[in-house]
Write a protein that holds these residues in place. Structure first.
Motif: not given
Length: 467
Positions: A42-45, A98-122
């Motif tokens: 995701l990041y390049n900095s 956490g697994a739900g967040g990883l799956f969403m990130a893998w699929q590219g679904v709402q990565v910054t708005t839902i997937a990353i917050p889900l992963m951090l919440a887990a």
């Protein structure tokens, strides 16, 4: 070795050992899979990557500060095995999120708005899980083991923890993110069943209610305007903050325990800074892939495991801090060597990242990895006797609260380390030069270790009371 083999055959030790091993494996598989995915996909900095790595570390640490006091009380005043069963059941739900967040990130679904917050919440919830499990894994040992077995048991728990970190870190760097999502849920299930086998560990003092200095008066007067305005959560956090302060303050009464806590805290500050730096350092300084970042964590974990076993052999089962100052000074020298090798690294063409095999073939790779291994071995030799010190130098009825106080101070120290790393990155200090901060902190740890050994000699065989 005989003691080790003997303990691994005992139900009073093996289920706890396996439960802790699976928990540490899951923590690190999940956290590293998440951080490596975000840093490399995701990041390049360098600044953004270091910031996210620090945020992830902070999310895991905050629960220790907020709720360690309650965790320590529970572990001393309730059956420790019962708490383990509840905590491991909660882990299943946490890892599902956490697994739900990883799956969403893998699929590219709402990565910054839902997937990353889900992963951090887990990750935050896994911090809660570790907050309540942490005081138990050490405090239960003096209750189930004989006095001459405590140092060996502590060393095995620590070595097992780092073997689990090793396995989780390897998998995080080498398997796809979707496979990591499935694995963390399966591991949580296995940990739940292992935790159910831990023998009962009832409290060592008469049963009494938990202390809530602010919360109970607040609830008794919930109809007043202030209660309605503040709500439950802020008062709960304030209550636990006050309890945490009282918990830490009580350890001041017994100098050896306080010095052991401070020594461990500086060690984990160094560890937190190093772990934050590894992924961005591998990518931006060494032009290495995520597999190499994973390799760094693997070498570190192996080294701590080696140091944990080695110090037990050197001390011949006797709990003592006499090797602590020398161990952490050696650790600082290896950090300086690691810094020098990183500074001398030859950059590769932009846009190309070395895989693990190409990295190992580099001329400076072996000195780099040996320096890292030396850091970890010396670190393991430093910290393991200190944990055993905490559990044997206080009354058995107070061990969990002592470990909880240690966790509070450790968490503050690691949070300070994370903030320092973020601040230095924001100020433009390179990741390589930030390593020198860790080396400098080793001097403080050595001083604390020396003071602890002096206090140990002044109080031979004494059992302290803080609560």
């Amino acid at each position: 070795m005989t003691t080790t083999t003997h303990l691994l055959r005992q139900r009073r030790f093996l289920p706890l050992f396996v439960t802790q091993l699976l928990g540490a494996f899951n923590d690190n598989l999940y956290k590293n899979a998440m951080v490596l995915y975000v840093v490399y996909s995701l990041y390049n900095s360098e600044a953004e990557e270091a910031r996210f790595s620090a945020i992830a570390s902070a999310a895991f640490i905050v629960p220790f500060v907020a709720l360690s006091a309650l965790a320590g009380q529970l572990a001393d005043l309730r059956d420790k095995a019962g708490i383990i069963r509840i905590v491991k059941a909660c882990e299943i739900g946490i890892m599902a999120v956490g697994a739900g967040g990883l799956f969403m990130a893998w699929q590219g679904v709402q990565v910054t708005t839902i997937a990353i917050p889900l992963m951090l919440a887990a990750l935050f919830a896994m911090g809660l899980h570790s907050t309540f499990f942490g005081p138990i894994k050490y405090a239960i040992l003096p209750q189930h083991l004989h006095p001459e077995e405590v140092l060996a048991g502590t060393g095995m728990v620590e070595a097992g923890t780092y073997i689990a970190i090793l396995a989780g870190t390897i998998l995080a760097g080498w398997i796809p993110v979707e496979a990591a999502a499935v694995t963390v849920v399966v591991t949580a299930l296995l940990g739940f069943f292992a935790g159910r086998q831990v023998p009962s560990a009832p409290p060592q003092q008469a049963d009494r209610p938990l202390e809530f200095p602010l919360l109970r008066p607040f609830l008794n007067h919930w109809r007043n305007p202030l209660a309605r305005a503040l709500g439950f959560l802020p008062v709960l956090l304030a209550d636990q903050g006050l309890s945490a302060w009282r918990l830490v303050r009580n350890t001041l009464h017994y100098r050896p325990v306080f010095l052991a806590i401070m020594s461990i805290s500086f060690f984990w500050t160094i560890g937190a800074v190093l772990f934050i730096q590894f992924p961005p350092l591998a990518k931006n300084v060494l032009d290495a892939s995520k597999e190499v970042a994973s390799l760094f964590l693997v070498v570190f974990s192996v080294g701590v495991a080696i140091g944990s076993v080695a110090i037990n052999r050197m001390l011949k089962g006797k709990v003592s801090a006499r090797f602590a100052p020398a161990s952490v000074l050696v650790m600082g020298l290896f950090i300086v060597a690691f810094h020098v090798v990183c500074q001398s690294w030859t950059p590769h063409p932009t846009g190309t990242l070395l895989d693990a095999w190409a990295f190992v073939a580099e001329p400076l790779a072996v000195p780099l990895l040996l320096s890292l291994l030396g850091i970890a071995v010396a670190g393991g030799m430093f910290v393991v006797p200190l944990y055993a010190f905490l559990t044997t130098m206080v009354d058995k009825a107070e061990t969990a609260r002592t470990i909880a106080a240690n966790n509070v101070v450790n968490s503050f120290a690691m949070a300070i380390g994370a903030v320092l790393a973020m601040g230095l990155s924001a100020a433009g200090v390179s990741i390589v030069n930030q390593l020198l901060l860790s080396a400098a902190m080793c001097l403080v740890s050595a001083l604390l270790g020396w003071l602890l050994h002096k206090a140990e000699l002044a109080h031979p065989g004494e059992i302290g009371h803080s609560f």
